[in-house]
Design an enzyme around this catalytic site. Structure first.
Site, PDB file in Angstrom:
ATOM      1  N   HIS A  55       1.166  -1.093  -0.202  1.00 57.47           N
ATOM      2  CA  HIS A  55       0.056   0.131   0.424  1.00 57.47           C
ATOM      3  C   HIS A  55       0.915   1.247   0.192  1.00 57.47           C
ATOM      4  CE1 HIS A  55      -3.880  -1.897   1.780  1.00 57.47           C
ATOM      5  NE2 HIS A  55      -3.549  -2.460   0.274  1.00 57.47           N
ATOM      6  N   GLU A  57       0.600   4.223   2.125  1.00 58.82           N
ATOM      7  CA  GLU A  57       2.042   4.280   3.425  1.00 58.82           C
ATOM      8  C   GLU A  57       2.648   3.441   3.505  1.00 58.82           C
ATOM      9  OE1 GLU A  57      -2.558   5.381   3.525  1.00 58.82           O
ATOM     10  OE2 GLU A  57      -1.142   4.131   2.612  1.00 58.82           O
ATOM     11  N   CYS A  85      -6.277   3.044   5.440  1.00 58.05           N
ATOM     12  CA  CYS A  85      -6.470   1.009   5.894  1.00 58.05           C
ATOM     13  C   CYS A  85      -6.290   0.478   6.956  1.00 58.05           C
ATOM     14  CB  CYS A  85      -6.196   0.212   4.835  1.00 58.05           C
ATOM     15  SG  CYS A  85      -4.636  -0.323   5.185  1.00 58.05           S
ATOM     16  N   CYS A  88      -2.106  -0.201   7.043  1.00 62.51           N
ATOM     17  CA  CYS A  88      -1.330   1.066   7.017  1.00 62.51           C
ATOM     18  C   CYS A  88      -1.505   1.734   8.512  1.00 62.51           C
ATOM     19  CB  CYS A  88      -1.683   1.857   6.015  1.00 62.51           C
ATOM     20  SG  CYS A  88      -1.212   1.157   4.507  1.00 62.51           S
TER      21      CYS A  88
END
Length: 158
Positions: A55, A57, A85, A88
């Protein structure tokens, strides 16, 4: 928000377009800033790297930590194109930045098919209630490693 903070968010949003345009992953981007300079960048690369943890991040945290030579992001700010999310969010807490700025909300993400709400609902459940079974195995042997760690004198705590 000051102009510099707006520029950092614009860069995170610009990065969020790279995944869809390049076919690398979803529409998410992130920058990490320390002392007014970007020290880490990331865009979603889940499908490009065949990695569900890639992801924006996470990619940005890894980049910033490499660039700073540390596993902690004290004194840093995270600018991300969407509310993080659960995965993250956990990584952000482990990295310990000073603050997080986000643009889109998790509801905005859910509206385009990125619905993390089921994970948020799973977290508070007891292990035997979760959709993915969580079963204990090998604790005795694993505790020996924890005992070693506990007694190790030269460990690097984090």
């Amino acid at each position: 928000m000051d102009e510099l903070q707006n520029e950092f968010m614009k860069e995170a949003i610009r990065l969020s377009m790279e995944g869809p345009v390049k076919g690398e992953g979803g529409p998410f981007g992130c920058v990490i800033v320390k002392d007014g300079k970007i020290v880490g960048r990331g865009n979603n690369q889940v499908t490009a790297n065949i990695d569900p943890t890639a992801h924006a991040e996470i990619v940005a945290i890894r980049d910033a930590c490499r660039n700073l030579g540390t596993f902690q992001l004290d004194g840093c700010e995270i600018y991300t194109s969407c509310e993080p999310c659960p995965m993250c969010l956990g990584a952000i807490y482990w990295a310990r930045p000073d603050r997080v700025y986000y643009a889109n909300t998790r509801e905005d993400a859910a509206n385009i098919g990125f619905d993390d709400d089921f994970i948020y609902r799973e977290i508070p459940l007891s292990l035997n209630e979760r959709q993915i079974p969580m079963l204990p195995l090998g604790r005795e042997a694993a505790l020996l490693v924890f005992k070693y760690w506990e007694e190790k004198g030269d460990k690097n705590l984090y």
